[in-house]
Motif scaffolding. Structure first.
Motif, PDB file in Angstrom:
ATOM      1  N   ASN A  48       0.820  -1.217   0.000  1.00 11.60           N
ATOM      2  CA  ASN A  48       0.000   0.000   0.000  1.00 11.60           C
ATOM      3  C   ASN A  48       0.854   1.267   0.000  1.00 11.60           C
ATOM      4  O   ASN A  48       0.568   2.224   0.708  1.00 11.60           O
ATOM      5  N   LEU A  49       1.890   1.244  -0.821  1.00  9.06           N
ATOM      6  CA  LEU A  49       2.768   2.402  -0.953  1.00  9.06           C
ATOM      7  C   LEU A  49       2.355   3.286  -2.123  1.00  9.06           C
ATOM      8  O   LEU A  49       3.033   4.241  -2.441  1.00  9.06           O
ATOM      9  N   VAL A  50       1.229   2.948  -2.753  1.00 10.78           N
ATOM     10  CA  VAL A  50       0.780   3.655  -3.944  1.00 10.78           C
ATOM     11  C   VAL A  50      -0.609   4.243  -3.725  1.00 10.78           C
ATOM     12  O   VAL A  50      -1.364   3.793  -2.870  1.00 10.78           O
ATOM     13  N   THR A  51      -0.934   5.239  -4.535  1.00  7.16           N
ATOM     14  CA  THR A  51      -2.277   5.800  -4.523  1.00  7.16           C
ATOM     15  C   THR A  51      -3.234   4.795  -5.163  1.00  7.16           C
ATOM     16  O   THR A  51      -2.801   3.874  -5.871  1.00  7.16           O
ATOM     17  N   ASP A  52      -4.521   4.968  -4.922  1.00 10.44           N
ATOM     18  CA  ASP A  52      -5.524   4.057  -5.490  1.00 10.44           C
ATOM     19  C   ASP A  52      -5.495   4.053  -7.016  1.00 10.44           C
ATOM     20  O   ASP A  52      -5.799   3.043  -7.643  1.00 10.44           O
ATOM     21  N   ASP A  53      -5.131   5.191  -7.598  1.00  6.26           N
ATOM     22  CA  ASP A  53      -5.122   5.297  -9.053  1.00  6.26           C
ATOM     23  C   ASP A  53      -3.704   5.293  -9.638  1.00  6.26           C
ATOM     24  O   ASP A  53      -3.469   5.809 -10.722  1.00  6.26           O
ATOM     25  N   CYS A  54      -2.763   4.685  -8.921  1.00  6.81           N
ATOM     26  CA  CYS A  54      -1.371   4.638  -9.374  1.00  6.81           C
ATOM     27  C   CYS A  54      -1.262   3.936 -10.732  1.00  6.81           C
ATOM     28  O   CYS A  54      -1.813   2.856 -10.941  1.00  6.81           O
ATOM     29  N   ASN A  55      -0.532   4.567 -11.644  1.00  4.85           N
ATOM     30  CA  ASN A  55      -0.289   4.008 -12.970  1.00  4.85           C
ATOM     31  C   ASN A  55       1.099   3.373 -13.027  1.00  4.85           C
ATOM     32  O   ASN A  55       2.048   3.896 -12.461  1.00  4.85           O
ATOM     33  N   VAL A  56       1.194   2.261 -13.722  1.00  3.51           N
ATOM     34  CA  VAL A  56       2.480   1.642 -14.042  1.00  3.51           C
ATOM     35  C   VAL A  56       2.660   1.827 -15.543  1.00  3.51           C
ATOM     36  O   VAL A  56       1.783   1.468 -16.331  1.00  3.51           O
ATOM     37  N   TRP A  57       3.807   2.402 -15.927  1.00  5.46           N
ATOM     38  CA  TRP A  57       4.081   2.736 -17.321  1.00  5.46           C
ATOM     39  C   TRP A  57       5.266   1.921 -17.835  1.00  5.46           C
ATOM     40  O   TRP A  57       6.257   1.758 -17.142  1.00  5.46           O
ATOM     41  N   LYS A  58       5.177   1.468 -19.096  1.00  2.00           N
ATOM     42  CA  LYS A  58       6.276   0.735 -19.715  1.00  2.00           C
ATOM     43  C   LYS A  58       6.154   0.808 -21.228  1.00  2.00           C
ATOM     44  O   LYS A  58       5.048   0.771 -21.767  1.00  2.00           O
ATOM     45  N   PHE A  59       7.280   0.887 -21.902  1.00  2.00           N
ATOM     46  CA  PHE A  59       7.318   0.850 -23.360  1.00  2.00           C
ATOM     47  C   PHE A  59       7.162  -0.618 -23.795  1.00  2.00           C
ATOM     48  O   PHE A  59       7.741  -1.506 -23.175  1.00  2.00           O
ATOM     49  N   PRO A  60       6.395  -0.900 -24.845  1.00  2.00           N
ATOM     50  CA  PRO A  60       6.199  -2.298 -25.256  1.00  2.00           C
ATOM     51  C   PRO A  60       7.441  -2.902 -25.934  1.00  2.00           C
ATOM     52  O   PRO A  60       8.171  -2.206 -26.632  1.00  2.00           O
ATOM     53  N   ARG A  61       7.633  -4.183 -25.704  1.00  2.00           N
ATOM     54  CA  ARG A  61       8.721  -4.909 -26.370  1.00  2.00           C
ATOM     55  C   ARG A  61       8.351  -5.153 -27.828  1.00  2.00           C
ATOM     56  O   ARG A  61       7.185  -5.355 -28.156  1.00  2.00           O
ATOM     57  N   SER A  62       9.353  -5.173 -28.701  1.00  2.00           N
ATOM     58  CA  SER A  62       9.104  -5.501 -30.106  1.00  2.00           C
ATOM     59  C   SER A  62       9.612  -6.892 -30.450  1.00  2.00           C
ATOM     60  O   SER A  62       9.377  -7.382 -31.546  1.00  2.00           O
ATOM     61  N   ASP A  63      10.290  -7.554 -29.516  1.00  2.00           N
ATOM     62  CA  ASP A  63      10.900  -8.848 -29.802  1.00  2.00           C
ATOM     63  C   ASP A  63      10.208 -10.024 -29.125  1.00  2.00           C
ATOM     64  O   ASP A  63      10.625 -11.170 -29.317  1.00  2.00           O
ATOM     65  N   ALA A  64       9.173  -9.770 -28.343  1.00  2.00           N
ATOM     66  CA  ALA A  64       8.484 -10.859 -27.647  1.00  2.00           C
ATOM     67  C   ALA A  64       7.127 -10.363 -27.153  1.00  2.00           C
ATOM     68  O   ALA A  64       6.953  -9.181 -26.874  1.00  2.00           O
ATOM     69  N   ALA A  65       6.217 -11.294 -27.020  1.00  2.00           N
ATOM     70  CA  ALA A  65       4.921 -10.961 -26.426  1.00  2.00           C
ATOM     71  C   ALA A  65       5.104 -10.796 -24.924  1.00  2.00           C
ATOM     72  O   ALA A  65       5.988 -11.409 -24.327  1.00  2.00           O
ATOM     73  N   GLU A  66       4.289  -9.955 -24.325  1.00  2.00           N
ATOM     74  CA  GLU A  66       4.367  -9.762 -22.881  1.00  2.00           C
ATOM     75  C   GLU A  66       2.988  -9.421 -22.348  1.00  2.00           C
ATOM     76  O   GLU A  66       2.152  -8.891 -23.060  1.00  2.00           O
ATOM     77  N   ASP A  67       2.781  -9.738 -21.095  1.00  2.00           N
ATOM     78  CA  ASP A  67       1.512  -9.447 -20.443  1.00  2.00           C
ATOM     79  C   ASP A  67       1.577  -8.035 -19.880  1.00  2.00           C
ATOM     80  O   ASP A  67       2.319  -7.776 -18.932  1.00  2.00           O
ATOM     81  N   LEU A  68       0.844  -7.132 -20.483  1.00  2.00           N
ATOM     82  CA  LEU A  68       0.840  -5.743 -20.033  1.00  2.00           C
ATOM     83  C   LEU A  68      -0.473  -5.396 -19.329  1.00  2.00           C
ATOM     84  O   LEU A  68      -0.934  -4.265 -19.373  1.00  2.00           O
ATOM     85  N   THR A  69      -1.041  -6.386 -18.652  1.00  2.00           N
ATOM     86  CA  THR A  69      -2.261  -6.158 -17.885  1.00  2.00           C
ATOM     87  C   THR A  69      -1.985  -5.122 -16.807  1.00  2.00           C
ATOM     88  O   THR A  69      -0.995  -5.210 -16.087  1.00  2.00           O
ATOM     89  N   ASN A  70      -2.820  -4.139 -16.713  1.00  2.00           N
ATOM     90  CA  ASN A  70      -2.686  -3.062 -15.724  1.00  2.00           C
ATOM     91  C   ASN A  70      -1.420  -2.229 -15.903  1.00  2.00           C
ATOM     92  O   ASN A  70      -0.933  -1.639 -14.952  1.00  2.00           O
ATOM     93  N   ILE A  71      -0.878  -2.213 -17.115  1.00  3.74           N
ATOM     94  CA  ILE A  71       0.292  -1.385 -17.413  1.00  3.74           C
ATOM     95  C   ILE A  71      -0.059  -0.464 -18.568  1.00  3.74           C
ATOM     96  O   ILE A  71      -0.603  -0.901 -19.584  1.00  3.74           O
ATOM     97  N   ARG A  72       0.237   0.813 -18.390  1.00  2.14           N
ATOM     98  CA  ARG A  72      -0.024   1.799 -19.445  1.00  2.14           C
ATOM     99  C   ARG A  72       1.173   1.877 -20.367  1.00  2.14           C
ATOM    100  O   ARG A  72       2.316   1.775 -19.936  1.00  2.14           O
ATOM    101  N   GLU A  73       0.901   2.102 -21.637  1.00  2.00           N
ATOM    102  CA  GLU A  73       1.950   2.096 -22.654  1.00  2.00           C
ATOM    103  C   GLU A  73       2.668   3.436 -22.743  1.00  2.00           C
ATOM    104  O   GLU A  73       2.043   4.467 -22.997  1.00  2.00           O
ATOM    105  N   LEU A  74       3.980   3.382 -22.547  1.00  2.00           N
ATOM    106  CA  LEU A  74       4.814   4.572 -22.737  1.00  2.00           C
ATOM    107  C   LEU A  74       5.065   4.778 -24.223  1.00  2.00           C
ATOM    108  O   LEU A  74       5.131   3.819 -24.987  1.00  2.00           O
TER     109      LEU A  74
END
Length: 174
Positions: A48-74
């Motif tokens: 509980n170190l985050v706000t209720d609406d905390c966003n997790v951001w990451k740039f998508p990989r181009s070399d493999a599939a990945e699970d980006l559930t609950n991650i916003r695209e940079l």
């Protein structure tokens, strides 16, 4: 990045610092897919170190599939407005990995380099050509200070970047 999974000492330090500042995390930026950068997201959330609406951001990989559930695209060029005088701009810097990004605070000339540039030694890369282009891009920013994902803070930033470029050139000719 959030660090690795189950690093209780790191989480305790983070928790103590946030308590001192009476703050919570509202945005998490992941520099790339390696587990030592994305692995601790669940741990940070669980404490509980985050706000209720905390966003997790990451740039998508181009070399493999990945699970980006609950991650916003940079995206390259995206800006985080931290406060009135601090804006962090995202730069896609592939080479270490296809999804690697750095953050740059132009106002204070501070670079947050992830694993593209380290505090000690040189970085490992997947694609030398892309890595060289990324280093040249970072050099064009002319940062004064680098906060790397690993190692000590770098105060001779331009010299460090130039050293990395020379080292990468040497790898090219081996």
């Amino acid at each position: 990045g959030t660090g690795e999974t189950n690093k209780t000492n790191c989480i305790k330090l983070l928790e103590r610092r946030l308590t001192e500042q009476k703050a919570l995390i509202s945005e998490m930026v992941i520099t790339h897919w390696h587990s030592d950068h994305i692995g601790g997201v669940a741990d940070v959330r669980a404490k509980n170190l985050v706000t209720d609406d905390c966003n997790v951001w990451k740039f998508p990989r181009s070399d493999a599939a990945e699970d980006l559930t609950n991650i916003r695209e940079l995206t390259d060029g995206f800006e985080f407005i931290v406060d009135d005088d601090v804006t962090l701009k995202v730069y896609h810097t592939p080479g270490h990995t296809t999804d690697h990004v750095i953050l740059f605070d132009e106002q204070r000339s501070i670079l947050y380099s992830g694993d593209c540039i380290l505090g000690e030694g040189t970085a490992v890369f997947e694609d030398l050509f892309e890595y060289m282009k990324s280093l040249e891009r970072i050099l064009s920013l002319k940062p004064e200070v680098i906060y790397p994902g690993h190692g000590n803070v770098v105060t001779g930033a331009v010299e460090k970047i130039q050293y990395y470029i020379v080292s990468a050139h040497l790898c090219k000719f081996r």
